[in-house]
Motif scaffolding. Structure first.
Motif: not given
Ligand SMILES: Cc1ncc(COP(=O)(O)O)c(C=O)c1O
Length: 342
Positions: A230-232, A186-199, A41-45, A49-52
């Motif tokens: 992914f939190e800013v 909030f944005a949920y980002v699937r765990r396996d995906l997290q290391p593969r992407i950069e904000p 879970i990444a908290l955002g406004g 936030f999550g779609i972007n």
């Protein structure tokens, strides 16, 4: 929130916990709500936030495209238009004649193999049409298509369980069914995906190198090994402390109870509306219904004002009145609506 602000208004009353506890509580409660872990879970406004986050970060192979449905809320359109400007084709799939997303067409597009990302609202904002996420998720998985969900119109009354239905990124704002203050989400980002992407947007709070605020200048470009990546920047702690209470209240009441309660009220409302001049635009079949009932009277503005005078607040979207009872609404409220419409 008021207590937090009172402490904040006095010199040196905030403690170290005031900067961690509200966020930890929100991450834990948000995770419990959707069957995720707090590290996802990444908290955002807001929802945007999550779609972007997804639109900027998810890789799309050459030759593949992004698919969305027409008549989606614009928060789930513009970030993809932005991505299209970088050269990834965007297809906006026409809705059916009833104005609902054409799930057959969307499913066929994914099954065809050329879709890199499918982005949809789990429940449509105008009249509450519910997508069959299980079906679409299975198809996306088979085709290596990322599934991005805007959950703001369902979370809080129709649960989404990401431990059962695979979603890559799930975005929501807190200010609707989740009863939060404006500026939470909030944005949920699937765990396996997290290391593969950069904000796309990088926050200093995303880095362990910033953990010690007495020693911030020893930079180290390495992210937290969880969705904090992914939190800013500095969040509205006071708002998240309020939202934590709302999320915990929803969990305490129980999502299943809330779902049953609001669907029963929505059913009664749609029966009343069926006897009222105008047309119920929502699909009320068990697979498609939510607690949002859309109704198109001849003059939406006049009916809305008449209802407001009787103390019944409904939203007007695209010429359609939106009735959306939540856990605090009662049978008496529905009776009041019945009388006002009569
Ligand atoms: C489906 C949907 N998505 C997003 C939003 C709002 O987006 P954001 O939270 O980014 O303001 C709304 C309504 O406000 C909505 O109905």
């Amino acid at each position: 929130m008021a207590a937090y602000n009172d402490r904040r208004a006095e010199i040196q009353r905030l403690t170290a916990e005031d900067f961690t506890t509200p966020l930890d509580r929100c991450r834990r409660a948000a995770a419990a709500l959707i069957g995720a872990s707090p590290e996802e879970i990444a908290l955002g406004g807001n929802t945007s936030f999550g779609i972007n986050l997804a639109a900027a970060a998810l890789p799309v192979e050459k030759g593949r495209r992004i698919v969305v449905s027409d008549r989606e809320f614009p928060a789930n359109i513009y970030p993809w238009m932005r991505r299209a400007r970088d050269g990834v084709p965007l297809e906006i799939v026409r809705t059916g004649e009833d104005g609902h997303p054409d799930e057959e067409r969307l499913a066929a597009a994914v099954a065809g193999g050329g879709v890199g990302i499918l982005a949809l609202s789990s429940v449509q904002f105008v009249d509450g049409y519910r997508m069959d996420l299980e079906r679409l998720s299975t198809l996306c998985r088979e085709q290596d298509t990322f599934l991005v969900i805007d959950g703001i119109q369902s979370l809080g009354h129709l649960p989404i369980d990401v431990s059962r239905i695979r979603v890559d990124v799930l975005a929501t704002g807190g200010h609707k069914w989740l009863l939060g203050p404006f500026g939470t989400g909030f944005a949920y980002v699937r765990r396996d995906l997290q290391p593969r992407i950069e904000p796309g947007a990088v926050g200093w709070t995303a880095m362990p190198a910033s953990d010690d605020i007495g020693d911030l200048l020893d930079y180290g470009y390495a992210f937290h090994p969880d969705a904090r990546k992914f939190e800013v920047g500095t969040p509205p702690f006071q708002d998240f402390s309020g939202w934590a209470a709302s999320l915990e209240l929803l969990l305490e009441e129980g999502m299943e109870r809330i779902r049953a309660h609001v669907l029963a009220l929505a059913e009664e409302i749609s029966e009343i509306l069926a006897d009222t001049p105008g047309r119920v635009t929502s699909d009320r079949s068990p697979r498609r219904r939510s607690a949002i009932v859309g109704f198109r009277p001849r003059d939406a503005g006049a009916v809305r004002e008449r209802l407001a005078t009787a103390g019944v607040q409904v939203a007007e979207r695209e010429g359609i009145l939106r009735f959306s009872p939540h856990l605090y609404n009662t049978r008496q409220d529905v009776d009041r609506l019945r009388k006002a419409l009569a």
